[in-house]
Write an enzyme that holds these catalytic residues in place. Structure first.
Site, PDB file in Angstrom:
ATOM      1  N   CYS A 102       0.846  -1.195   0.000  1.00  0.00           N
ATOM      2  CA  CYS A 102       0.000   0.000   0.000  1.00  0.00           C
ATOM      3  C   CYS A 102       0.877   1.239   0.000  1.00  0.00           C
ATOM      4  O   CYS A 102       1.921   1.283   0.652  1.00  0.00           O
ATOM      5  CB  CYS A 102      -1.000  -0.010   1.149  1.00  0.00           C
ATOM      6  SG  CYS A 102      -0.427   0.734   2.665  1.00  0.00           S
ATOM      7  N   GLU A 103       0.431   2.217  -0.762  1.00  0.00           N
ATOM      8  CA  GLU A 103       1.272   3.398  -0.928  1.00  0.00           C
ATOM      9  C   GLU A 103       1.225   4.319   0.289  1.00  0.00           C
ATOM     10  O   GLU A 103       2.026   5.230   0.407  1.00  0.00           O
ATOM     11  CB  GLU A 103       0.888   4.167  -2.188  1.00  0.00           C
ATOM     12  CG  GLU A 103      -0.451   4.848  -2.141  1.00  0.00           C
ATOM     13  CD  GLU A 103      -0.761   5.553  -3.460  1.00  0.00           C
ATOM     14  OE1 GLU A 103      -0.124   5.247  -4.474  1.00  0.00           O
ATOM     15  OE2 GLU A 103      -1.671   6.402  -3.449  1.00  0.00           O
ATOM     16  N   HIS A 104       0.290   4.075   1.192  1.00  0.00           N
ATOM     17  CA  HIS A 104       0.203   4.943   2.365  1.00  0.00           C
ATOM     18  C   HIS A 104       1.184   4.534   3.454  1.00  0.00           C
ATOM     19  O   HIS A 104       1.716   5.381   4.160  1.00  0.00           O
ATOM     20  CB  HIS A 104      -1.218   4.919   2.941  1.00  0.00           C
ATOM     21  CG  HIS A 104      -2.257   5.328   1.945  1.00  0.00           C
ATOM     22  ND1 HIS A 104      -3.256   4.491   1.509  1.00  0.00           N
ATOM     23  CD2 HIS A 104      -2.406   6.490   1.269  1.00  0.00           C
ATOM     24  CE1 HIS A 104      -4.000   5.121   0.626  1.00  0.00           C
ATOM     25  NE2 HIS A 104      -3.507   6.328   0.453  1.00  0.00           N
ATOM     26  N   HIS A 105       1.377   3.230   3.600  1.00  0.00           N
ATOM     27  CA  HIS A 105       2.213   2.749   4.713  1.00  0.00           C
ATOM     28  C   HIS A 105       3.364   1.853   4.254  1.00  0.00           C
ATOM     29  O   HIS A 105       4.181   1.429   5.068  1.00  0.00           O
ATOM     30  CB  HIS A 105       1.358   1.957   5.711  1.00  0.00           C
ATOM     31  CG  HIS A 105       0.174   2.728   6.241  1.00  0.00           C
ATOM     32  ND1 HIS A 105      -1.079   2.652   5.666  1.00  0.00           N
ATOM     33  CD2 HIS A 105       0.076   3.612   7.261  1.00  0.00           C
ATOM     34  CE1 HIS A 105      -1.917   3.453   6.331  1.00  0.00           C
ATOM     35  NE2 HIS A 105      -1.239   4.045   7.298  1.00  0.00           N
ATOM     36  N   GLN A 143      -5.668  -0.402  -3.784  1.00  0.00           N
ATOM     37  CA  GLN A 143      -6.289  -1.564  -4.417  1.00  0.00           C
ATOM     38  C   GLN A 143      -7.183  -1.170  -5.595  1.00  0.00           C
ATOM     39  O   GLN A 143      -7.238  -1.879  -6.606  1.00  0.00           O
ATOM     40  CB  GLN A 143      -7.091  -2.341  -3.362  1.00  0.00           C
ATOM     41  CG  GLN A 143      -7.615  -3.675  -3.883  1.00  0.00           C
ATOM     42  CD  GLN A 143      -8.316  -4.472  -2.810  1.00  0.00           C
ATOM     43  OE1 GLN A 143      -7.951  -4.397  -1.635  1.00  0.00           O
ATOM     44  NE2 GLN A 143      -9.319  -5.230  -3.189  1.00  0.00           N
ATOM     45  N   HIS A 171      -5.383  -5.891   3.885  1.00  0.00           N
ATOM     46  CA  HIS A 171      -4.338  -4.862   3.965  1.00  0.00           C
ATOM     47  C   HIS A 171      -3.666  -4.932   5.323  1.00  0.00           C
ATOM     48  O   HIS A 171      -4.327  -4.732   6.350  1.00  0.00           O
ATOM     49  CB  HIS A 171      -4.964  -3.475   3.768  1.00  0.00           C
ATOM     50  CG  HIS A 171      -5.492  -3.246   2.384  1.00  0.00           C
ATOM     51  ND1 HIS A 171      -5.064  -2.202   1.598  1.00  0.00           N
ATOM     52  CD2 HIS A 171      -6.379  -3.953   1.637  1.00  0.00           C
ATOM     53  CE1 HIS A 171      -5.683  -2.268   0.424  1.00  0.00           C
ATOM     54  NE2 HIS A 171      -6.494  -3.310   0.430  1.00  0.00           N
ATOM     55  N   CYS A 173      -1.894  -2.873   6.705  1.00  0.00           N
ATOM     56  CA  CYS A 173      -1.989  -1.606   7.448  1.00  0.00           C
ATOM     57  C   CYS A 173      -3.292  -1.530   8.244  1.00  0.00           C
ATOM     58  O   CYS A 173      -3.404  -0.735   9.174  1.00  0.00           O
ATOM     59  CB  CYS A 173      -1.855  -0.406   6.508  1.00  0.00           C
ATOM     60  SG  CYS A 173      -3.166  -0.289   5.285  1.00  0.00           S
TER      61      CYS A 173
HETATM   62  N1  GTP Z   1      -8.955   3.473  -0.692  1.00  0.00           N
HETATM   63  C1  GTP Z   1      -7.874   2.836  -0.215  1.00  0.00           C
HETATM   64  N2  GTP Z   1      -7.410   3.182   0.995  1.00  0.00           N
HETATM   65  C2  GTP Z   1      -6.332   2.518   1.448  1.00  0.00           C
HETATM   66  C3  GTP Z   1      -5.695   1.495   0.750  1.00  0.00           C
HETATM   67  N3  GTP Z   1      -4.662   1.045   1.509  1.00  0.00           N
HETATM   68  C4  GTP Z   1      -4.667   1.783   2.638  1.00  0.00           C
HETATM   69  N4  GTP Z   1      -5.694   2.675   2.618  1.00  0.00           N
HETATM   70  C5  GTP Z   1      -6.154   3.673   3.582  1.00  0.00           C
HETATM   71  O1  GTP Z   1      -5.453   4.884   3.504  1.00  0.00           O
HETATM   72  C6  GTP Z   1      -5.876   5.669   4.620  1.00  0.00           C
HETATM   73  C7  GTP Z   1      -4.793   6.613   5.081  1.00  0.00           C
HETATM   74  O2  GTP Z   1      -5.388   7.381   6.084  1.00  0.00           O
HETATM   75  P1  GTP Z   1      -4.612   8.352   7.093  1.00  0.00           P
HETATM   76  O3  GTP Z   1      -5.572   8.801   8.149  1.00  0.00           O
HETATM   77  O4  GTP Z   1      -3.900   9.388   6.293  1.00  0.00           O
HETATM   78  O5  GTP Z   1      -3.487   7.402   7.669  1.00  0.00           O
HETATM   79  P2  GTP Z   1      -3.466   6.655   9.064  1.00  0.00           P
HETATM   80  O6  GTP Z   1      -3.462   7.637  10.185  1.00  0.00           O
HETATM   81  O7  GTP Z   1      -2.303   5.721   9.029  1.00  0.00           O
HETATM   82  O8  GTP Z   1      -4.856   5.899   9.041  1.00  0.00           O
HETATM   83  P3  GTP Z   1      -5.322   4.605   9.841  1.00  0.00           P
HETATM   84  O9  GTP Z   1      -4.939   3.413   8.992  1.00  0.00           O
HETATM   85  O10 GTP Z   1      -6.801   4.758   9.954  1.00  0.00           O
HETATM   86  O11 GTP Z   1      -4.625   4.574  11.151  1.00  0.00           O
HETATM   87  C8  GTP Z   1      -6.332   4.659   5.659  1.00  0.00           C
HETATM   88  O12 GTP Z   1      -7.718   4.800   5.826  1.00  0.00           O
HETATM   89  C9  GTP Z   1      -5.998   3.299   5.020  1.00  0.00           C
HETATM   90  O13 GTP Z   1      -6.913   2.283   5.401  1.00  0.00           O
HETATM   91  C10 GTP Z   1      -6.232   1.162  -0.519  1.00  0.00           C
HETATM   92  O14 GTP Z   1      -5.744   0.281  -1.237  1.00  0.00           O
HETATM   93  N5  GTP Z   1      -7.317   1.853  -0.950  1.00  0.00           N
HETATM   94 ZN    ZN Z   2      -1.692   1.181   4.156  1.00  0.00          ZN
END
Ligand code: GTP
Ligand code: ZN
Length: 216
Positions: A102-105, A143, A171, A173
């Site tokens: 995942c690109e966020h984490h 995704q 996921h 994360c």
């Molecule tokens: N739509 C989507 N969201 C994703 C995917 N992978 C991770 N995420 C979401 O990206 C979001 C990032 O939110 P943030 O609030 O910026 O990050 P965070 O504080 O780490 O969020 P939490 O996971 O809720 O603790 C989270 O809600 C993740 O679940 C994906 O493939 N698609």
């Molecule tokens: Zn993630």
């Protein structure tokens, strides 16, 4: 779990068009290794202890592997394996393993893809469908985008009557950190051509996917 299928929205298509933003790396591998070393120190570890000596190098290598899809192209992976064939029935490959990040984490997305198309004079080597999934999965992803990219790639390569892609994934994360929901599965779909236009074709696809699958 209930699986709902819907044609993709315009905003999803826009998301795809804005995604090829991979830059040529401007840092050296030594700098990447140093960055991981810094991370370890930030985590309170001693990067000079025996067990961690080679860890920065390993982490860089592992991340390069997990994102190797950036260095691949459809042309190369296809290797010419598109054949003229008078076939017009659905071809489905089910349960293609997906390991993405995942690109966020930069944590794993683990799941399966189910990919179908209805030919229109051309068929593709079966393994190439899995390779297309692999190329896009081995990048930093969400995704939804991964699902669209696979569908659009096949649509572009084959100009078939239609393409259907469903990905079900978990996921890390959301499992190992954050909201910590280990049982959750995210299901995404991308429908093109007849799969978007004709409910019966979509239903036939879903019946084939559901058969023996892990979600209901
Ligand atoms: N739509 C989507 N969201 C994703 C995917 N992978 C991770 N995420 C979401 O990206 C979001 C990032 O939110 P943030 O609030 O910026 O990050 P965070 O504080 O780490 O969020 P939490 O996971 O809720 O603790 C989270 O809600 C993740 O679940 C994906 O493939 N698609
Ligand atoms: Zn993630």
């Amino acid at each position: 779990m209930t699986l709902s299928i819907r044609p993709d929205t315009v905003s999803a298509a826009q998301m795809v068009s804005s995604l090829s933003t991979q830059q040529t790396p401007t840092v050296t591998e030594a700098e990447m290794v140093q960055a991981v070393r810094t991370l370890l120190i930030g985590l309170g570890e001693n990067p000079d202890r025996e067990g961690l000596l080679d860890t920065p190098k390993r982490v860089v290598k592992a991340l390069q592997f997990l994102t190797k899809g950036y260095n691949e192209s459809l042309d190369e992976l296809l290797n010419g394996a598109v054949f003229t064939e008078d076939a017009n029935e659905m071809v489905l490959i089910r349960d293609i393993d997906i390991f993405s990040s995942c690109e966020h984490h930069i944590l794993p997305i683990i799941g399966r893809a189910h990919v179908a198309y209805i030919p229109n004079g051309k068929v593709i080597g079966l393994s190439k469908i899995a390779r297309v999934c692999e190329m896009y999965a081995r990048r930093l992803q969400v995704q939804e985008r991964l699902t669209l990219q696979i569908a659009d790639a096949l649509q572009g390569l084959l100009k078939p009557q239609g393409v259907a892609v469903v990905i079900e994934a978990t996921h890390m994360c959301m499992v190992m950190r954050g909201v910590q929901k280990p049982g959750s599965w995210t299901v995404t779909s991308a429908m093109r051509g007849v799969f978007a236009e004709d409910a019966r074709t979509r239903e036939e696809f879903m019946n084939l996917v559901r058969h023996n699958a892990n979600f209901h």
